[in-house]
Write a protein that holds these residues in place. Structure first.
Motif, PDB file in Angstrom:
ATOM      1  N   LEU B 194       0.872  -1.070  -0.017  1.00  0.00           N
ATOM      2  CA  LEU B 194       0.142   0.039   0.153  1.00  0.00           C
ATOM      3  C   LEU B 194       0.918   1.461  -0.082  1.00  0.00           C
ATOM      4  O   LEU B 194       0.289   2.411  -0.221  1.00  0.00           O
ATOM      5  CB  LEU B 194      -0.880  -0.006   1.281  1.00  0.00           C
ATOM      6  CG  LEU B 194      -1.836  -1.169   1.228  1.00  0.00           C
ATOM      7  CD1 LEU B 194      -2.513  -1.200   2.450  1.00  0.00           C
ATOM      8  CD2 LEU B 194      -3.047  -1.052   0.243  1.00  0.00           C
ATOM      9  N   THR B 195       2.071   1.103   0.231  1.00  0.00           N
ATOM     10  CA  THR B 195       2.920   2.459   0.184  1.00  0.00           C
ATOM     11  C   THR B 195       4.265   2.234  -0.783  1.00  0.00           C
ATOM     12  O   THR B 195       4.524   1.266  -0.807  1.00  0.00           O
ATOM     13  CB  THR B 195       3.382   2.752   1.725  1.00  0.00           C
ATOM     14  OG1 THR B 195       4.276   1.341   2.067  1.00  0.00           O
ATOM     15  CG2 THR B 195       2.304   2.539   2.816  1.00  0.00           C
ATOM     16  N   HIS B 196       4.872   3.329  -0.814  1.00  0.00           N
ATOM     17  CA  HIS B 196       5.911   3.359  -1.674  1.00  0.00           C
ATOM     18  C   HIS B 196       7.187   3.984  -0.881  1.00  0.00           C
ATOM     19  O   HIS B 196       6.705   4.788   0.238  1.00  0.00           O
ATOM     20  CB  HIS B 196       5.987   4.297  -2.824  1.00  0.00           C
ATOM     21  CG  HIS B 196       5.091   3.565  -3.979  1.00  0.00           C
ATOM     22  ND1 HIS B 196       3.612   4.032  -3.966  1.00  0.00           N
ATOM     23  CD2 HIS B 196       5.121   2.661  -4.835  1.00  0.00           C
ATOM     24  CE1 HIS B 196       3.193   3.393  -4.928  1.00  0.00           C
ATOM     25  NE2 HIS B 196       3.926   2.516  -5.309  1.00  0.00           N
ATOM     26  N   ALA B 197       8.219   3.939  -1.064  1.00  0.00           N
ATOM     27  CA  ALA B 197       9.581   4.547  -0.192  1.00  0.00           C
ATOM     28  C   ALA B 197       9.097   6.094  -0.256  1.00  0.00           C
ATOM     29  O   ALA B 197       8.453   6.739  -1.099  1.00  0.00           O
ATOM     30  CB  ALA B 197      10.745   4.349  -1.007  1.00  0.00           C
ATOM     31  N   LEU B 198       9.340   6.772   0.785  1.00  0.00           N
ATOM     32  CA  LEU B 198       9.135   8.252   0.913  1.00  0.00           C
ATOM     33  C   LEU B 198       7.642   8.422   1.377  1.00  0.00           C
ATOM     34  O   LEU B 198       7.488   9.458   1.818  1.00  0.00           O
ATOM     35  CB  LEU B 198       9.733   8.999  -0.010  1.00  0.00           C
ATOM     36  CG  LEU B 198      11.197   8.699  -0.278  1.00  0.00           C
ATOM     37  CD1 LEU B 198      11.578   9.830  -1.208  1.00  0.00           C
ATOM     38  CD2 LEU B 198      12.168   9.005   0.853  1.00  0.00           C
ATOM     39  N   ASP B 199       6.896   7.580   1.240  1.00  0.00           N
ATOM     40  CA  ASP B 199       5.547   7.815   1.665  1.00  0.00           C
ATOM     41  C   ASP B 199       5.246   8.071   3.330  1.00  0.00           C
ATOM     42  O   ASP B 199       6.180   7.586   3.968  1.00  0.00           O
ATOM     43  CB  ASP B 199       4.542   6.652   1.252  1.00  0.00           C
ATOM     44  CG  ASP B 199       4.032   6.387   0.074  1.00  0.00           C
ATOM     45  OD1 ASP B 199       4.490   7.295  -0.834  1.00  0.00           O
ATOM     46  OD2 ASP B 199       3.267   5.584  -0.227  1.00  0.00           O
ATOM     47  N   ARG B 200       4.455   9.015   3.547  1.00  0.00           N
ATOM     48  CA  ARG B 200       4.286   9.096   4.883  1.00  0.00           C
ATOM     49  C   ARG B 200       3.280   8.082   5.414  1.00  0.00           C
ATOM     50  O   ARG B 200       2.388   7.815   4.699  1.00  0.00           O
ATOM     51  CB  ARG B 200       3.759  10.333   5.422  1.00  0.00           C
ATOM     52  CG  ARG B 200       4.592  11.458   5.198  1.00  0.00           C
ATOM     53  CD  ARG B 200       4.337  12.845   5.896  1.00  0.00           C
ATOM     54  NE  ARG B 200       5.567  13.935   5.811  1.00  0.00           N
ATOM     55  CZ  ARG B 200       5.428  15.065   5.705  1.00  0.00           C
ATOM     56  NH1 ARG B 200       3.856  15.568   5.983  1.00  0.00           N
ATOM     57  NH2 ARG B 200       6.191  16.004   5.339  1.00  0.00           N
ATOM     58  N   VAL B 201       3.455   7.673   6.784  1.00  0.00           N
ATOM     59  CA  VAL B 201       2.394   6.372   7.140  1.00  0.00           C
ATOM     60  C   VAL B 201       2.260   7.358   8.837  1.00  0.00           C
ATOM     61  O   VAL B 201       3.158   7.525   9.574  1.00  0.00           O
ATOM     62  CB  VAL B 201       3.281   5.312   7.695  1.00  0.00           C
ATOM     63  CG1 VAL B 201       2.403   4.294   8.406  1.00  0.00           C
ATOM     64  CG2 VAL B 201       3.614   4.677   6.321  1.00  0.00           C
ATOM     65  N   ILE B 202       0.839   7.465   8.763  1.00  0.00           N
ATOM     66  CA  ILE B 202       0.514   8.114  10.253  1.00  0.00           C
ATOM     67  C   ILE B 202       0.636   7.146  11.381  1.00  0.00           C
ATOM     68  O   ILE B 202       0.243   6.101  11.096  1.00  0.00           O
ATOM     69  CB  ILE B 202      -1.181   8.658  10.029  1.00  0.00           C
ATOM     70  CG1 ILE B 202      -1.176   9.826   9.041  1.00  0.00           C
ATOM     71  CG2 ILE B 202      -1.598   9.159  11.184  1.00  0.00           C
ATOM     72  CD1 ILE B 202      -2.552  10.165   8.641  1.00  0.00           C
ATOM     73  N   VAL B 203       1.106   7.527  12.241  1.00  0.00           N
ATOM     74  CA  VAL B 203       1.278   6.432  13.447  1.00  0.00           C
ATOM     75  C   VAL B 203       0.851   7.074  14.756  1.00  0.00           C
ATOM     76  O   VAL B 203       1.082   8.457  14.868  1.00  0.00           O
ATOM     77  CB  VAL B 203       2.814   5.784  13.535  1.00  0.00           C
ATOM     78  CG1 VAL B 203       3.104   5.103  12.419  1.00  0.00           C
ATOM     79  CG2 VAL B 203       3.715   6.909  13.973  1.00  0.00           C
ATOM     80  N   GLU B 204       0.230   6.206  15.732  1.00  0.00           N
ATOM     81  CA  GLU B 204       0.202   6.915  17.062  1.00  0.00           C
ATOM     82  C   GLU B 204       1.628   7.136  17.732  1.00  0.00           C
ATOM     83  O   GLU B 204       2.708   6.350  17.340  1.00  0.00           O
ATOM     84  CB  GLU B 204      -0.808   5.760  17.966  1.00  0.00           C
ATOM     85  CG  GLU B 204      -2.002   5.751  17.283  1.00  0.00           C
ATOM     86  CD  GLU B 204      -2.664   4.217  17.396  1.00  0.00           C
ATOM     87  OE1 GLU B 204      -1.797   3.406  17.741  1.00  0.00           O
ATOM     88  OE2 GLU B 204      -3.873   4.260  17.257  1.00  0.00           O
ATOM     89  N   SER B 205       1.765   8.166  18.590  1.00  0.00           N
ATOM     90  CA  SER B 205       2.809   8.300  19.462  1.00  0.00           C
ATOM     91  C   SER B 205       2.313   8.433  20.832  1.00  0.00           C
ATOM     92  O   SER B 205       1.774   9.562  21.337  1.00  0.00           O
ATOM     93  CB  SER B 205       3.421   9.713  19.147  1.00  0.00           C
ATOM     94  OG  SER B 205       4.645  10.115  19.843  1.00  0.00           O
ATOM     95  N   PRO B 206       2.768   7.163  21.617  1.00  0.00           N
ATOM     96  CA  PRO B 206       3.662   6.337  21.212  1.00  0.00           C
ATOM     97  C   PRO B 206       2.813   5.287  20.322  1.00  0.00           C
ATOM     98  O   PRO B 206       1.608   5.089  20.406  1.00  0.00           O
ATOM     99  CB  PRO B 206       3.693   5.701  22.654  1.00  0.00           C
ATOM    100  CG  PRO B 206       2.571   6.054  23.469  1.00  0.00           C
ATOM    101  CD  PRO B 206       2.276   7.477  22.934  1.00  0.00           C
ATOM    102  N   THR B 207       3.681   4.401  19.729  1.00  0.00           N
ATOM    103  CA  THR B 207       3.340   3.233  19.112  1.00  0.00           C
ATOM    104  C   THR B 207       4.412   2.039  19.354  1.00  0.00           C
ATOM    105  O   THR B 207       5.134   2.114  19.852  1.00  0.00           O
ATOM    106  CB  THR B 207       3.195   3.773  17.574  1.00  0.00           C
ATOM    107  OG1 THR B 207       2.567   2.597  16.844  1.00  0.00           O
ATOM    108  CG2 THR B 207       4.411   3.900  16.856  1.00  0.00           C
ATOM    109  N   TYR B 208       4.020   0.992  18.554  1.00  0.00           N
ATOM    110  CA  TYR B 208       4.841  -0.408  18.683  1.00  0.00           C
ATOM    111  C   TYR B 208       6.172  -0.104  18.035  1.00  0.00           C
ATOM    112  O   TYR B 208       6.037   0.192  16.699  1.00  0.00           O
ATOM    113  CB  TYR B 208       4.022  -1.380  17.869  1.00  0.00           C
ATOM    114  CG  TYR B 208       4.690  -2.735  17.918  1.00  0.00           C
ATOM    115  CD1 TYR B 208       5.154  -3.331  18.974  1.00  0.00           C
ATOM    116  CD2 TYR B 208       4.849  -3.430  16.632  1.00  0.00           C
ATOM    117  CE1 TYR B 208       5.608  -4.653  18.897  1.00  0.00           C
ATOM    118  CE2 TYR B 208       5.275  -4.808  16.828  1.00  0.00           C
ATOM    119  CZ  TYR B 208       5.745  -5.270  17.782  1.00  0.00           C
ATOM    120  OH  TYR B 208       6.221  -6.367  17.894  1.00  0.00           O
TER     121      TYR B 208
END
Lengths: 487, 487
Positions: B194-208
């Protein structure tokens, strides 16, 4: 695409040997022989042909004959003249470039009487496996109190695999072994670590389709080195030299024992040459040794490729899928310990750890490995004899190339109809893979790979169906050169 | 890095609520509160702060106070003024950016009395597993005649997993399920597809941490959304809106039930909002539901995220590692069938097929899954009570955030010394993970994650060691802000 493969006039003469018996004018015969070399994958798309004068000298024919042949090939779309590159092999007007999709098979329809010869997977060795499972379950109970994670592999299994290399004369410590979920997993991790997108990867042509698919899927570019279609010495030193010296490939993926699909065995001299070329060029050699235990006849094998790799620069990939069973997901990578550490990080990021019970079953199977492999090899030998005898009778014009080992036979058809035959095969009750799947350029449409792994009676029943499918393809004018041959 | 996160003045006021009780001038108190929000990960590095006037209005303080606070933060390296971007949060002078290496653990030294609290892996449920193994081995004998390959998963297991979604109110067919080697494998396949290099991925902070490591390892860029450090409603709608609307992230990776490391549970309203934002922005939502069965108290959960995903656009990831055992490599992905097909191709190219025996054990375990999870949850609850009571006595200034579920507790320390404490911990007989491992920006050094999975007596024995390590870190002036905190 202009590849860096540049066979010398002598090498090209060797590849097309025997062309002079063809009927018609000499230049046409020479053109047909060169085209055939492209079609069956010996001569890669993108290869640069020698100058006309050199080839005429090597073949002992007039320069006019060579010029006429090159000109005819150009007219038919098999050669292109590029400024500064001379004459470059192109795909021809009818070439089929496979879509590269892995045949993720549908569950077989139990109502349909269709024999699936698309994979060379084997049945399990029931008795050996049953005994190993019992002992492995006991072992696993001793690990119930742990979290079950061993990203690099269970220590006993890493030790046992290392010990097998030591026994083959290759100094190896357990920290040079990463346990993987089979050979494809090892190749995938090594390819990810050692290459970048757009890197060239030297591959044999023909080679293993899933390796080709992975190379393409990850944006790497296969750079083929053709094999001669006989299993005496199919790796041509000349082509290997030019591939390593001129392709700027970051890596090479080879199957020295035994080659899939041809079943060829690389001799010690060629192994030494490959590692010397690797050292000179910096191209890292990855070898898949999954079939190493599967010699068709009992024989002394050359030492494994890692024996010739004093710097521990290369990667060796092994697996229990062939000597034992693919239902057990056990393979491994042997490499320098620093590479193994990096691959271990990538493996943990990819799937954390391998199946624990499978690893413990593998620990229990290791002492029986040679016995299991010998038993399987005996069955391959029996199946090969059945296949050869049946084809000699039912399709005498097919050339059955005797494998030195492995689990498959590479069969050369008189006409380039394998893709059509594979498309028609289900109607005749059999699924087969055309040679095009094994060539990075969509060539080799005059080959089929037939696995030696089925039950002997199933294989025997499949043979007339294959022959009928090929005959049907020969009789049709409609090319099946469309994606999706498995449907 | 300027992230697209742009909390409104109201959201920032909510994040730093309670700052006005601090001693000293108001502007210093405000600066400290904002800095603390960065350190504990609520406010992401790269976030743009609201204009001074807006914040002064939202806080009900003078604009001079806000200007003074921003100025102090700028002086200390916590804010940068960027043309066109206003005031952007930076890492501060002492921030630690973790090397991103997965802690591939060395085999524990059996001589050393060191309690390893770095993972939340659990021990196996012996009796349930033993019974399932026996039945699974029988089942596997029925497959010995096959080649053992099921790239998408054994059909019965795909059916059983689909049936669990159906029981939770989410229409799901077996062809929407891909069986994987655990949750990390599912995430790795989905991220690759679903992603390519340099794509942003929204993550929770903190996360796993392993999710963060994989995002970085594959050249994707984590785009953090801070969580409030209480488990009532830690997902701030305002931040989620700005992340989905402004980050241009291709994907988001969230853990609605239950969040790792905080143990928070996302409410139904927030789930609906997330899927609505996904539809508006085109950002594909991947959720890891590995802990869903692990509610600390028995309760009715909101429907799974896929319930709110009428278009089947998202990816849900599950696993048996938490309710059963990590030694079994069984996880899955639920997605639209076309995505599952693509992931199946990638999985076959990566490692061909999953472990067959583990899959058959999983088939046998499925009817007992809820019982196994309830039993494990009861142990988590017991361990949480032990941990809370012990810390209340031994470290009363630590804030123990009660998890709604999952296998870990997120503990807030009075000082940002977790990295130092983790470095010193082995000397005190325990291995711990500092909060910095869970934040994409190396912040949250005032947090520790403590797993609830150890044997209760081991956990009880570990607590004074952790407290001593933290006290030792508080007493030292030498920062441990170097890579390799695990050595």
């Amino acid at each position: 695409m202009v590849s860096s493969v540049r066979p010398s006039a002598t090498a090209l003469a060797q590849m097309i040997g025997g062309w002079q018996g063809r009927p018609g004018p000499a230049y046409r015969g020479l053109a047909a022989a060169i085209r055939q070399s492209v079609l069956d994958g010996r001569l890669a798309i993108g290869a640069r042909l020698p100058a006309e004068r050199e080839l005429s000298r090597a073949l002992g024919v007039s320069r006019t004959t060579v010029a006429g042949a090159y000109s005819a090939l150009r007219d038919d779309g098999w050669l292109a003249s590029r400024r500064g590159s001379g004459s470059v092999v192109t795909a021809g007007s009818g070439s089929f470039y496979d879509s590269g999709l892995v045949p993720v098979r549908r569950p077989a329809d139990p109502e349909a009487d269709i024999i699936d010869l698309t994979t060379a997977g084997r049945a399990a060795p029931d008795d050996l496996l049953d005994a190993a499972i019992d002992r492995a379950v006991d072992r696993m109970r001793g690990l119930y109190r742990t979290d079950g994670y061993f990203p690099l592999g269970v220590p006993e299994l890493r030790e046992a695999i290392a010990a097998r290399y030591v026994a083959a004369g290759v100094e190896t410590s357990a920290d040079q072994i990463l346990v993987t979920n089979g050979a494809q997993h090892g190749f995938s991790l090594a390819l990810g670590d050692l290459t970048h997108a757009l890197d060239r990867v030297i591959v044999e042509s023909p080679t293993y389709p899933m390796a080709l698919d992975l190379i393409r899927h990850t944006g790497r570019v296969p750079s083929p080195v053709g094999l001669l279609p006989d299993n005496d010495q199919p790796w041509m030193h000349d082509l290997l030299r030019s591939a390593f010296r001129q392709s700027a490939a970051s890596t090479a993926f080879l199957m020295p024992d035994f080659q899939n699909p041809t079943g060829a065995l690389m001799d010690a001299e060629t192994r030494a040459l490959v590692m010397q070329l690797s050292e000179e060029s910096g191209t890292v050699v990855m070898v898949d040794e999954s079939f190493r235990l599967m010699a068709l006849e009992e024989r002394t094998l050359p030492p494994p490729m890692s024996y010739f790799d004093a710097r521990n620069s290369g990667v060796s990939i092994g697996s229990l899928s062939k000597p034992v069973w693919g239902g057990l997901r056990i393979g491994w990578v042997r490499a320098g310990s620093a590479v193994v550490g990096r691959l271990g990080v990538a493996r943990a990021l990819g799937d954390m750890s391998g199946p624990l019970l499978d690893q413990l079953i593998a620990v229990e199977m290791m002492p029986d490995l040679d016995a299991a492999a010998r038993r399987q090899a005996a069955r391959m030998r029996e199946n090969f004899d059945v296949l050869r005898a049946a084809l000699a009778q039912q399709a005498p014009s097919w050339e059955v190339i005797r494998p030195a080992g492995g689990a498959t036979v590479w069969v050369r058809l008189p006409q380039a109809v394998a893709t059509d035959a594979a498309r028609l095969a289900p109607r005749h009750g059999v699924l087969i893979v055309p040679g095009t799947r094994f060539g990075p350029d969509g060539t080799m449409d005059n080959y089929l790979r037939i696995p030696l792994t089925p039950q002997t009676e199933r294989l025997r029943a499949a043979i007339p169906r294959i022959v009928t499918a090929v005959q049907a393809a020969e009789a049709t004018d409609v090319p099946a050169r469309v994606a999706g041959w498995l449907t």
